[in-house]
Write a protein that holds these residues in place. Structure first.
Motif, PDB file in Angstrom:
ATOM      1  N   GLN A   1     137.561  35.581  -0.326  1.00 19.97           N
ATOM      2  CA  GLN A   1     136.416  34.778  -0.727  1.00 19.97           C
ATOM      3  C   GLN A   1     136.828  33.642  -1.658  1.00 19.97           C
ATOM      4  O   GLN A   1     136.393  32.506  -1.499  1.00 19.97           O
ATOM      5  CB  GLN A   1     135.402  35.678  -1.417  1.00 19.97           C
TER       6      GLN A   1
ATOM      7  N   PHE B   1     138.388  31.059   0.359  1.00 18.38           N
ATOM      8  CA  PHE B   1     137.359  30.324   1.096  1.00 18.38           C
ATOM      9  C   PHE B   1     136.758  29.215   0.231  1.00 18.38           C
ATOM     10  O   PHE B   1     136.684  28.054   0.642  1.00 18.38           O
ATOM     11  CB  PHE B   1     136.269  31.297   1.563  1.00 18.38           C
ATOM     12  N   PHE B   2     136.357  29.571  -0.985  1.00 17.89           N
ATOM     13  CA  PHE B   2     135.749  28.564  -1.858  1.00 17.89           C
ATOM     14  C   PHE B   2     136.751  27.480  -2.252  1.00 17.89           C
ATOM     15  O   PHE B   2     136.412  26.301  -2.323  1.00 17.89           O
ATOM     16  CB  PHE B   2     135.151  29.218  -3.097  1.00 17.89           C
TER      17      PHE B   2
ATOM     18  N   ARG C   1     139.202  26.451  -0.481  1.00 12.34           N
ATOM     19  CA  ARG C   1     139.423  25.558   0.660  1.00 12.34           C
ATOM     20  C   ARG C   1     138.255  24.592   0.815  1.00 12.34           C
ATOM     21  O   ARG C   1     138.439  23.452   1.241  1.00 12.34           O
ATOM     22  CB  ARG C   1     139.627  26.367   1.936  1.00 12.34           C
ATOM     23  N   LEU C   2     137.043  25.040   0.468  1.00  8.29           N
ATOM     24  CA  LEU C   2     135.907  24.123   0.494  1.00  8.29           C
ATOM     25  C   LEU C   2     136.120  22.983  -0.495  1.00  8.29           C
ATOM     26  O   LEU C   2     135.620  21.879  -0.314  1.00  8.29           O
ATOM     27  CB  LEU C   2     134.604  24.854   0.158  1.00  8.29           C
TER      28      LEU C   2
ATOM     29  N   GLN D   1     135.819  20.825   5.569  1.00  3.97           N
ATOM     30  CA  GLN D   1     134.848  21.757   4.977  1.00  3.97           C
ATOM     31  C   GLN D   1     134.045  22.444   6.069  1.00  3.97           C
ATOM     32  O   GLN D   1     133.845  23.657   6.046  1.00  3.97           O
ATOM     33  CB  GLN D   1     133.891  21.005   4.060  1.00  3.97           C
TER      34      GLN D   1
ATOM     35  N   THR E   1     136.068  25.004   7.787  1.00  4.04           N
ATOM     36  CA  THR E   1     136.255  26.187   6.934  1.00  4.04           C
ATOM     37  C   THR E   1     135.029  27.088   7.002  1.00  4.04           C
ATOM     38  O   THR E   1     135.148  28.316   7.105  1.00  4.04           O
ATOM     39  CB  THR E   1     136.479  25.753   5.471  1.00  4.04           C
TER      40      THR E   1
ATOM     41  N   ARG F   1     134.710  30.896   8.654  1.00  4.75           N
ATOM     42  CA  ARG F   1     134.256  32.068   7.910  1.00  4.75           C
ATOM     43  C   ARG F   1     133.123  32.775   8.643  1.00  4.75           C
ATOM     44  O   ARG F   1     133.148  33.991   8.830  1.00  4.75           O
ATOM     45  CB  ARG F   1     133.777  31.673   6.513  1.00  4.75           C
TER      46      ARG F   1
ATOM     47  N   SER G   1     129.926  22.647  -3.756  1.00  3.23           N
ATOM     48  CA  SER G   1     131.079  21.896  -3.262  1.00  3.23           C
ATOM     49  C   SER G   1     130.889  21.347  -1.852  1.00  3.23           C
ATOM     50  O   SER G   1     131.692  20.551  -1.401  1.00  3.23           O
ATOM     51  CB  SER G   1     132.345  22.753  -3.313  1.00  3.23           C
ATOM     52  N   VAL G   2     129.825  21.778  -1.177  1.00  2.00           N
ATOM     53  CA  VAL G   2     129.616  21.331   0.198  1.00  2.00           C
ATOM     54  C   VAL G   2     128.198  20.797   0.331  1.00  2.00           C
ATOM     55  O   VAL G   2     127.278  21.330  -0.278  1.00  2.00           O
ATOM     56  CB  VAL G   2     129.778  22.528   1.168  1.00  2.00           C
TER      57      VAL G   2
END
Lengths: 315, 421
Positions: free
Chosen positions: A95, A98-99, A101-102, B4, B7, B11, B218-219
């Motif tokens: 997790q 994941f964050f 990489r965002l 993004q 990603t 997930r 962040s997105v």
């Protein structure tokens, strides 16, 4: 370069039924910890969301590093929201990657940086555990790491200490100050005024969608000083009370202090009387120490909000 | 692609595909479907039929001796007046045949204690008919009558062909098309509803445990929504591709051997034609390509509606009212499909298979009948164009909805959110 990393000028944001922000301006100096204070529902979170490019203001301009804020700048901002959660079924390490990489980190960089942070906050053993097995405080540590991992220039923490025990809260404070010392600017939103005094260099107080107070913590506390003093002495308290009578509004005994001296708290009528008051007191008793008591941020908060609400009853 | 977005898609996709429930349902579902088809036959095999004994009072004296006992029916000739045996519960029923049955074939009556069945009535009347007909024929004194009858007997099995625009005759069997059409549109219906709901519940969950707040820090919210829709859509496509592989390998390896077995035994042109088509890999493949196109299209269309709804509510209960309205067209498509396959070329069927709300299901039901390519193409193009608009609209609502907690919004509110700056 401009000394302010971030400027939000004349921000207005209205929702269907109410105005969340009404002509709010803040300027955040680079490399400082900036406190964004205010009662619940004052509009802080809306302001933070605008700064973080999540919502757009109706009018007003946000300037970041000297140019108008764009979506790309978000990569340079780390935001820890007040209401925060994690994917329950995911493993902590996966997790966090994941964050990260965002935020634009590669998997290798993310893993390396995360391992360091996990080491530092002593949570390495959680890497392969699922989030649902963690306590609230544990999850908060993971969220904190995820927020700061990509080394953004601007960090925004909304109530970072909620859910932490005092020990871990201190660990977090230490880390926030360390990040500031390494050059990050921190915007810090909280109701916990003690931590504001400890951490913040400057503050803005948002109340009912207005910025009602702004400035450096040190100056504000002096400005809000109500001339409270604390004297400790040897001798008779009644003599001291009598001698100070002409200068004081209030005087009260604190009993005997740690060092065995008698102690009184008092409020002078005016700051100009300080020298005279000390001279008179010195004659009356054997004066051992005196200090000026500055108001806490708590008091400043309450006084400002109450004053504003009295002057603007219609809102 | 935006890193993004990819990603997030990765997930959403991996989280689901790695789950045991996905693996199990992907493998079990085809078995379940086969089971559903085989089950009625199995029940029929294992069910022991109750024997029905029917007393026969034959005043003509010619019918009773020709009556054949069947699997479930047994005839017993009695020589008592009708009134005496009507009350006898030992018999399932009483068949009374009039003396002049050959001259007046309607003079036969069946009395039963419980309601008789259509098959029983047919069984009896067919036998009487045969007897009466053969007695009547014999009166003409024709030589070699049985041989003549055998020689003229003909079993007709209508094979239908349709002339394509390419003037090449392709074999069509409406019954098979009917079933394939219904099955395909039912599959679409299930996929769109199941995966659309998955998008919605997943958004509600993210909103409730506030992980969404961290992600949107962040997105862009739009990316998160799009990533979720595409990621879950990829799961749906994966599932259907796995099924395609199962079905294709079935039609390449199992069907041919099944066919040869059938050829030796049965002699049913209809069944042969059906099996022949299903063992034609390229035919199955073309159906799957269309299925995939309409599945993806229909899914994207409805999942964007589901996403907008999911963003606006706090729990699934609150969503039910909004989803009922949203999925009405798709349920309508499902309900209308049988009437569409009954007359696939009607202008009504054509229209609702082109309008995007109902088009995926209805067009899929029509395709097995071999409709003009331009209609399919138009339907697909229209569907994908509308998807662009739907996703744009959903994103506008989503952006606002995810930060709204506590109250249950209605449609007018959703529309107002879509207009926010």
């Amino acid at each position: 370069m401009d000394n302010n990393i971030l400027k939000a000028e004349h921000i207005v944001k209205t929702f269907t039924k109410h105005t969340a922000l009404d002509d709010v301006t803040i300027e955040v100096p680079r490399g400082k910890v900036y406190g964004l204070l205010g009662p619940n529902g004052a509009g802080k979170t809306t302001l933070i969301r605008i700064i973080n490019h999540i919502t757009a203001p109706d009018s007003g301009v946000v300037t970041f590093n000297g140019h108008q804020l764009t979506a790309a700048d978000v990569a340079n901002i780390g935001y820890l929201p007040e209401e925060r959660g994690l994917y329950k079924k995911m493993k902590v390490g996966d997790q966090a990657i994941f964050f990260a990489r965002l935020k634009g980190l590669s998997k290798q960089d993310a893993t390396k940086a995360l391992k360091e942070w996990f080491e530092r906050l002593e949570i390495s053993s959680w890497w392969d555990r699922k989030v649902e097995e963690l306590s609230k405080g544990m999850a908060q540590k993971v969220q904190f790491i995820v927020t700061v991992l990509h080394r953004p220039e601007l960090l925004i923490f909304d109530e970072p200490f909620s859910g932490f025990d005092p020990i871990n809260a201190n660990v977090l404070k230490r880390e926030i100050l360390r990040l500031r010392d390494e050059g990050s600017t921190v915007i810090f939103s909280t109701h916990n005024m003690a931590s504001v005094e400890e951490l913040c260099d400057n503050i803005s107080l948002i109340n009912k969608s207005h910025n009602i107070l702004t400035g450096s913590v040190r100056e504000l506390r002096r400005e809000f000083s109500d001339n409270s003093l604390e004297f400790s002495f040897l001798g008779e308290q009644s003599k001291l009370t009598e001698a100070l009578q002409p200068f004081t509004r209030e005087i009260s005994s604190n009993g005997i202090d740690r060092d065995g001296f008698l102690s009184v708290s008092l409020k002078l009528n005016s700051g100009d009387d300080l020298r005279d008051a000390i001279a008179k007191a010195n004659e009356a008793v054997d004066l051992r120490s005196f200090r000026q008591v500055l108001p806490s941020m708590d008091e400043i908060f309450i006084r400002s909000v109450e004053m504003f609400n009295q002057n603007n009853p219609q809102q | 692609m935006n890193s993004q977005l990819s990603t997030i898609i990765a997930r959403e996709y991996l989280e689901r595909v790695k789950r045991k429930s996905f693996i199990i349902s992907t493998i079990l579902m085809p078995l379940f479907m086969v089971g559903l088809m085989v089950l009625p036959a199995l029940i029929a095999i294992f069910q022991t039929p109750e024997e029905k004994v029917i007393a026969v009072i034959d005043e003509s004296g010619v019918v009773a001796k020709t009556l054949q006992n069947g699997d479930e029916t047994k005839f017993v000739v009695v020589d008592k007046p009708l009134a005496d045996i009507l009350g006898n519960e030992g018999y399932y029923g009483v068949l009374s045949i009039g003396a002049n049955i050959v001259e007046k074939p309607s003079n036969a009556t069946l009395y039963t204690h419980s309601a008789s069945s259509m098959s029983l009535e047919n069984y009896i009347s067919n036998q009487i008919k045969e007897t009466v007909e053969s007695i009547r024929l014999r009166k003409y004194n024709i030589d070699n009558l049985p041989e003549i009858l055998a020689a003229v007997q003909a079993d007709v099995n209508l094979q239908t062909f349709r002339i394509d625009e390419s003037e090449e005759a392709s074999e069509t069997s409406s019954t098979l098309s009917y079933f394939i059409g219904i099955i395909m549109s039912f599959m679409l219906y299930m996929f769109i509803l199941i995966y659309g709901q998955m998008v919605m519940t997943s958004i509600i969950e993210e909103k409730n445990n506030r992980v969404l707040e961290i992600v949107v820090s962040s997105v862009k919210p739009t990316y998160l929504m799009l990533g979720k829709i595409l990621g879950i859509g990829a799961v749906a496509v994966t599932q259907i591709l796995i099924w395609l592989i199962i079905v294709l390998s079935f039609s390449y390896w199992v069907m041919p051997s099944l066919m040869s077995g059938v050829v030796a035994g049965a002699n049913d042109p209809e069944l042969m034609a059906a099996l022949g088509r299903l063992s034609d890999g390229s035919y199955v493949l073309s159906l799957f390509v269309y299925l995939l196109l309409f599945l993806v299209g229909g899914y994207l269309f409805y999942s964007s509606i589901y996403a907008a709804i999911g963003s606006a509510v706090d729990n699934i209960q609150d969503a039910s009212q909004l989803t009922t309205i949203a999925v009405l067209p798709i349920i309508l498509g499902m309900v209308l499909s049988p009437s569409v396959v009954a007359d696939p070329m009607s202008s009504y069927a054509t229209w609702i298979s082109i309008i995007p709300f109902t088009s995926p299901l209805v067009m899929m039901a029509r395709i097995p009948f071999g409709i003009p390519f331009w209609e399919i193409a138009l339907s697909i193009v229209l569907l994908y164009l509308t998807i662009g608009f739907m996703i744009w609209l959903a994103a506008k609502i989503y952006r606002v909805g995810i930060f709204m907690y506590g109250k249950k919004p209605n449609i007018t509110e959703l529309i107002r959110w879509a207009r926010y700056k």
